[in-house]
Design a protein around this motif. Structure first.
Motif, PDB file in Angstrom:
ATOM      1  N   ALA A  29      -0.765 -54.291 -20.657  1.00 39.55           N
ATOM      2  CA  ALA A  29      -0.509 -53.600 -21.923  1.00 39.55           C
ATOM      3  C   ALA A  29      -1.773 -53.117 -22.624  1.00 39.55           C
ATOM      4  CB  ALA A  29       0.283 -54.508 -22.858  1.00 39.55           C
ATOM      5  N   ASP A  30      -2.898 -53.772 -22.390  1.00 33.59           N
ATOM      6  CA  ASP A  30      -4.138 -53.356 -23.053  1.00 33.59           C
ATOM      7  C   ASP A  30      -4.922 -52.298 -22.272  1.00 33.59           C
ATOM      8  OD1 ASP A  30      -3.896 -54.950 -25.390  1.00 33.59           O
ATOM      9  OD2 ASP A  30      -4.421 -56.712 -24.188  1.00 33.59           O
ATOM     10  N   ASP A  31      -4.363 -51.821 -21.167  1.00 32.32           N
ATOM     11  CA  ASP A  31      -5.005 -50.759 -20.385  1.00 32.32           C
ATOM     12  C   ASP A  31      -4.971 -49.468 -21.209  1.00 32.32           C
ATOM     13  OD1 ASP A  31      -5.674 -48.678 -18.623  1.00 32.32           O
ATOM     14  OD2 ASP A  31      -4.455 -49.482 -16.979  1.00 32.32           O
ATOM     15  N   GLU A  32      -6.131 -48.966 -21.564  1.00 31.52           N
ATOM     16  CA  GLU A  32      -6.204 -47.763 -22.403  1.00 31.52           C
ATOM     17  C   GLU A  32      -5.731 -46.512 -21.681  1.00 31.52           C
ATOM     18  OE1 GLU A  32      -9.934 -47.481 -24.476  1.00 31.52           O
ATOM     19  OE2 GLU A  32      -9.636 -49.444 -25.415  1.00 31.52           O
ATOM     20  N   ASN A  33      -5.550 -46.575 -20.360  1.00 35.95           N
ATOM     21  CA  ASN A  33      -5.054 -45.427 -19.610  1.00 35.95           C
ATOM     22  C   ASN A  33      -3.536 -45.314 -19.625  1.00 35.95           C
ATOM     23  OD1 ASN A  33      -7.635 -44.470 -18.734  1.00 35.95           O
ATOM     24  ND2 ASN A  33      -7.697 -46.198 -17.331  1.00 35.95           N
ATOM     25  N   LEU A  34      -2.855 -46.352 -20.075  1.00 36.76           N
ATOM     26  CA  LEU A  34      -1.397 -46.275 -20.193  1.00 36.76           C
ATOM     27  C   LEU A  34      -1.023 -45.409 -21.385  1.00 36.76           C
ATOM     28  CD1 LEU A  34      -0.277 -49.975 -19.592  1.00 36.76           C
ATOM     29  CD2 LEU A  34       0.053 -48.033 -18.063  1.00 36.76           C
ATOM     30  N   PRO A  35       0.179 -44.858 -21.385  1.00 38.56           N
ATOM     31  CA  PRO A  35       0.620 -44.125 -22.581  1.00 38.56           C
ATOM     32  C   PRO A  35       0.890 -45.099 -23.735  1.00 38.56           C
ATOM     33  CG  PRO A  35       1.980 -43.568 -20.653  1.00 38.56           C
ATOM     34  CD  PRO A  35       1.129 -44.737 -20.281  1.00 38.56           C
ATOM     35  N   HIS A  36       0.148 -44.946 -24.817  1.00 36.78           N
ATOM     36  CA  HIS A  36       0.348 -45.700 -26.056  1.00 36.78           C
ATOM     37  C   HIS A  36       0.849 -44.667 -27.060  1.00 36.78           C
ATOM     38  CE1 HIS A  36      -1.918 -49.052 -24.339  1.00 36.78           C
ATOM     39  NE2 HIS A  36      -2.840 -48.172 -23.992  1.00 36.78           N
ATOM     40  N   ILE A  37       2.052 -44.883 -27.583  1.00 36.18           N
ATOM     41  CA  ILE A  37       2.713 -43.879 -28.412  1.00 36.18           C
ATOM     42  C   ILE A  37       2.942 -44.422 -29.812  1.00 36.18           C
ATOM     43  CG2 ILE A  37       4.739 -42.380 -28.610  1.00 36.18           C
ATOM     44  CD1 ILE A  37       3.048 -41.958 -26.025  1.00 36.18           C
ATOM     45  N   GLY A  38       2.420 -43.726 -30.801  1.00 38.96           N
ATOM     46  CA  GLY A  38       2.707 -44.051 -32.191  1.00 38.96           C
ATOM     47  C   GLY A  38       3.958 -43.309 -32.605  1.00 38.96           C
ATOM     48  N   PHE A 137      11.629 -40.060 -24.144  1.00 35.03           N
ATOM     49  CA  PHE A 137      11.920 -39.688 -25.532  1.00 35.03           C
ATOM     50  C   PHE A 137      10.755 -40.075 -26.440  1.00 35.03           C
ATOM     51  CE2 PHE A 137      13.430 -41.124 -29.704  1.00 35.03           C
ATOM     52  CZ  PHE A 137      13.912 -39.926 -30.218  1.00 35.03           C
ATOM     53  N   PHE A 138      10.270 -41.311 -26.320  1.00 32.38           N
ATOM     54  CA  PHE A 138       9.160 -41.757 -27.161  1.00 32.38           C
ATOM     55  C   PHE A 138       7.925 -40.885 -26.960  1.00 32.38           C
ATOM     56  CE2 PHE A 138      11.016 -46.291 -27.022  1.00 32.38           C
ATOM     57  CZ  PHE A 138      11.787 -46.045 -28.156  1.00 32.38           C
ATOM     58  N   GLN A 139       7.636 -40.521 -25.719  1.00 30.99           N
ATOM     59  CA  GLN A 139       6.448 -39.703 -25.448  1.00 30.99           C
ATOM     60  C   GLN A 139       6.589 -38.307 -26.045  1.00 30.99           C
ATOM     61  OE1 GLN A 139       6.295 -40.818 -21.128  1.00 30.99           O
ATOM     62  NE2 GLN A 139       4.123 -41.021 -21.588  1.00 30.99           N
ATOM     63  N   LEU A 140       7.794 -37.762 -26.058  1.00 27.94           N
ATOM     64  CA  LEU A 140       8.005 -36.434 -26.632  1.00 27.94           C
ATOM     65  C   LEU A 140       8.074 -36.463 -28.157  1.00 27.94           C
ATOM     66  CD1 LEU A 140      10.634 -35.047 -24.099  1.00 27.94           C
ATOM     67  CD2 LEU A 140       8.238 -34.322 -24.343  1.00 27.94           C
ATOM     68  N   ALA A 141       8.607 -37.540 -28.716  1.00 28.12           N
ATOM     69  CA  ALA A 141       8.822 -37.611 -30.162  1.00 28.12           C
ATOM     70  C   ALA A 141       7.637 -38.191 -30.926  1.00 28.12           C
ATOM     71  CB  ALA A 141      10.076 -38.444 -30.452  1.00 28.12           C
ATOM     72  N   GLY A 142       6.781 -38.959 -30.243  1.00 28.70           N
ATOM     73  CA  GLY A 142       5.679 -39.634 -30.925  1.00 28.70           C
ATOM     74  C   GLY A 142       4.337 -38.983 -30.675  1.00 28.70           C
ATOM     75  N   ASP A 143       3.304 -39.710 -31.038  1.00 31.07           N
ATOM     76  CA  ASP A 143       1.939 -39.221 -30.896  1.00 31.07           C
ATOM     77  C   ASP A 143       1.121 -40.187 -30.051  1.00 31.07           C
ATOM     78  OD1 ASP A 143       1.826 -36.935 -32.903  1.00 31.07           O
ATOM     79  OD2 ASP A 143       2.612 -38.567 -34.132  1.00 31.07           O
ATOM     80  N   PRO A 144       0.325 -39.688 -29.103  1.00 29.83           N
ATOM     81  CA  PRO A 144      -0.559 -40.575 -28.350  1.00 29.83           C
ATOM     82  C   PRO A 144      -1.551 -41.258 -29.299  1.00 29.83           C
ATOM     83  CG  PRO A 144      -0.487 -38.392 -27.362  1.00 29.83           C
ATOM     84  CD  PRO A 144       0.214 -38.295 -28.685  1.00 29.83           C
ATOM     85  N   VAL A 145      -1.761 -42.559 -29.078  1.00 33.00           N
ATOM     86  CA  VAL A 145      -2.758 -43.305 -29.838  1.00 33.00           C
ATOM     87  C   VAL A 145      -3.661 -44.032 -28.844  1.00 33.00           C
ATOM     88  CG1 VAL A 145      -1.341 -43.514 -31.928  1.00 33.00           C
ATOM     89  CG2 VAL A 145      -1.213 -45.287 -30.174  1.00 33.00           C
ATOM     90  N   ALA A 146      -4.744 -44.617 -29.333  1.00 31.67           N
ATOM     91  CA  ALA A 146      -5.795 -45.146 -28.458  1.00 31.67           C
ATOM     92  C   ALA A 146      -5.415 -46.406 -27.695  1.00 31.67           C
ATOM     93  CB  ALA A 146      -7.063 -45.413 -29.272  1.00 31.67           C
TER      94      ALA A 146
END
Length: 181
Positions: A29-38, A137-146
């Motif tokens: 989960a802490d891999d910064e290369n994964l999609p993190h969505i706000g 859905f989350f990836q399309l509706a949200g915003d990438p975060v760090a």
């Protein structure tokens, strides 16, 4: 007596052969290369996507700050939460209950539900969706975060209104309805 190995016998198993085009998925989960969505004040990290599972399920690590959680909604896929840290209040078909660290909550398809972190500390949940699709859905509706605990970006009122329009347009494709509280 037939001594041939099961793999050498035609149609010996009702299980299809191994699909060598699919690969092992290992995620941290802490891999910064994964999609993190706000999204809606929460941060969702896509650990395993439908692409990884041939659409069978997805797994999402959810960081839910105090007061966070989705509004009432329902969808035609199963959703299961394991609370890793903290606690959240689940509303299921109008009844409230508290889920605490170490507990798992299954929400059947089509049932009205929501959850909210009513505590003063962030909560962390694993969310399994079956079949997959919610992560898209989350990836399309949200915003990438760090990273997995980064807050959602602050949106202006105009951006919030545009985001609401975007979400409402996406809901039918992702088999989800928003409900009034």
């Amino acid at each position: 007596m037939n001594t041939a190995s099961p793999s050498a016998m035609p149609n010996a198993s009702p299980i299809p052969p191994d699909d060598l085009q699919r690969h092992l998925t290992v995620a941290h989960a802490d891999d910064e290369n994964l999609p993190h969505i706000g999204i809606a004040g929460n941060t969702y990290t896509i650990l395993v996507s439908g692409q990884d599972t041939a659409g069978r399920h997805s797994l999402i690590d959810m960081h839910v700050p105090p007061g966070g959680g989705p509004p009432p909604h329902r969808h035609d896929f199963e959703e299961m939460f394991t609370i890793l840290e903290g606690e959240v209040e689940f509303t299921f078909r109008g009844a409230n209950s508290i889920g605490r660290a170490g507990e798992t909550v299954n929400i059947p398809a089509n049932a009205p539900h929501s959850f909210k972190n009513t505590s003063a500390r962030p909560a962390r949940l694993l969310c399994l969706c079956s079949p997959a699709g919610q992560e898209e859905f989350f990836q399309l509706a949200g915003d990438p975060v760090a990273n997995r605990t980064a807050p959602s970006p602050k949106l202006s009122n105009a951006e919030k209104l545009e985001r609401q329009r975007k979400v409402m347009a996406l809901l039918p494709k992702y088999r989800t309805e928003m409900l009034t509280p």
